[in-house]
Motif scaffolding. Structure first.
Motif, PDB file in Angstrom:
ATOM      1  N   ALA A 244       2.729  -3.984  34.044  1.00 45.03           N
ATOM      2  CA  ALA A 244       2.480  -4.759  33.161  1.00 45.03           C
ATOM      3  C   ALA A 244       1.027  -5.387  33.595  1.00 45.03           C
ATOM      4  CB  ALA A 244       3.304  -5.843  32.787  1.00 45.03           C
ATOM      5  N   LYS A 245       0.968  -5.311  34.775  1.00 45.86           N
ATOM      6  CA  LYS A 245      -0.443  -5.819  35.389  1.00 45.86           C
ATOM      7  C   LYS A 245      -1.390  -5.013  35.237  1.00 45.86           C
ATOM      8  CE  LYS A 245       2.109  -8.341  39.135  1.00 45.86           C
ATOM      9  NZ  LYS A 245       1.964  -8.417  40.587  1.00 45.86           N
TER      10      LYS A 245
ATOM     11  N   ILE B 181      -2.224  -3.273  32.492  1.00 50.99           N
ATOM     12  CA  ILE B 181      -2.753  -3.385  31.126  1.00 50.99           C
ATOM     13  C   ILE B 181      -3.505  -4.883  30.933  1.00 50.99           C
ATOM     14  CG2 ILE B 181      -2.341  -3.122  28.491  1.00 50.99           C
ATOM     15  CD1 ILE B 181       0.192  -1.622  29.264  1.00 50.99           C
ATOM     16  N   ARG B 182      -4.744  -4.861  30.987  1.00 50.80           N
ATOM     17  CA  ARG B 182      -5.457  -5.937  30.791  1.00 50.80           C
ATOM     18  C   ARG B 182      -6.073  -6.307  29.500  1.00 50.80           C
ATOM     19  NH1 ARG B 182      -7.215  -7.086  37.071  1.00 50.80           N
ATOM     20  NH2 ARG B 182      -5.460  -6.075  37.699  1.00 50.80           N
ATOM     21  N   ASP B 183      -6.295  -5.098  28.933  1.00 49.43           N
ATOM     22  CA  ASP B 183      -6.967  -5.118  27.718  1.00 49.43           C
ATOM     23  C   ASP B 183      -5.939  -5.645  26.550  1.00 49.43           C
ATOM     24  OD1 ASP B 183      -8.888  -5.018  25.790  1.00 49.43           O
ATOM     25  OD2 ASP B 183      -8.981  -2.961  25.652  1.00 49.43           O
ATOM     26  N   SER B 184      -6.084  -6.604  25.920  1.00 49.13           N
ATOM     27  CA  SER B 184      -5.228  -7.261  24.995  1.00 49.13           C
ATOM     28  C   SER B 184      -5.522  -6.534  23.551  1.00 49.13           C
ATOM     29  CB  SER B 184      -5.282  -8.779  24.524  1.00 49.13           C
ATOM     30  OG  SER B 184      -6.541  -8.899  24.110  1.00 49.13           O
ATOM     31  N   SER B 185      -6.616  -5.804  23.500  1.00 49.73           N
ATOM     32  CA  SER B 185      -6.743  -5.167  22.009  1.00 49.73           C
ATOM     33  C   SER B 185      -5.846  -3.860  22.091  1.00 49.73           C
ATOM     34  CB  SER B 185      -8.083  -4.909  22.093  1.00 49.73           C
ATOM     35  OG  SER B 185      -8.742  -3.816  23.138  1.00 49.73           O
TER      36      SER B 185
ATOM     37  N   LEU C  74      -2.841  -3.486  23.550  1.00 46.57           N
ATOM     38  CA  LEU C  74      -1.653  -4.111  22.972  1.00 46.57           C
ATOM     39  C   LEU C  74      -1.340  -4.476  21.607  1.00 46.57           C
ATOM     40  CD1 LEU C  74      -0.678  -6.120  26.163  1.00 46.57           C
ATOM     41  CD2 LEU C  74       0.284  -4.058  25.353  1.00 46.57           C
ATOM     42  N   ALA C  75      -2.366  -4.944  21.103  1.00 44.85           N
ATOM     43  CA  ALA C  75      -2.644  -5.639  19.496  1.00 44.85           C
ATOM     44  C   ALA C  75      -2.463  -4.326  18.573  1.00 44.85           C
ATOM     45  CB  ALA C  75      -3.686  -6.255  19.463  1.00 44.85           C
TER      46      ALA C  75
END
Length: 88
Positions: free
Chosen positions: A5-6, A8-12, A14-15
């Protein structure tokens, strides 16, 4: 090596993944989409309507026909036993 989980820093990202999953869920739940899941949930009856099945009862074959079939089968078994005895 799997990502944690660490990583993946780009929230786009995940969105976009969440949006894609929601779209798939809507497509599966929508009965008009023609998906196979919607067919399994249908309540309509499939196949032949009730009461139209072919009714077969005992006695369709005459007694004479049954005797002919039984005699033929006995002849076949006798021939098989005769040939099986010679093979041994």
């Amino acid at each position: 090596m799997p990502r944690t989980a660490k990583a993946i820093r780009d929230s786009s990202l995940l969105a976009a993944a969440l949006e894609g999953l929601e779209l798939q869920k809507r497509r599966i739940d929508d009965p008009d989409s023609g998906g196979t899941f919607a067919v399994r949930q249908s309540t309509g009856r499939r196949g032949r309507p009730p009461g139209t099945a072919h009714k077969r009862g005992p006695g369709r074959m005459s007694a004479a026909a049954r005797k002919r079939i039984a005699a033929a089968q006995k002849r076949r078994w006798a021939e098989y036993r005769k040939s099986a005895g010679k093979a041994e």
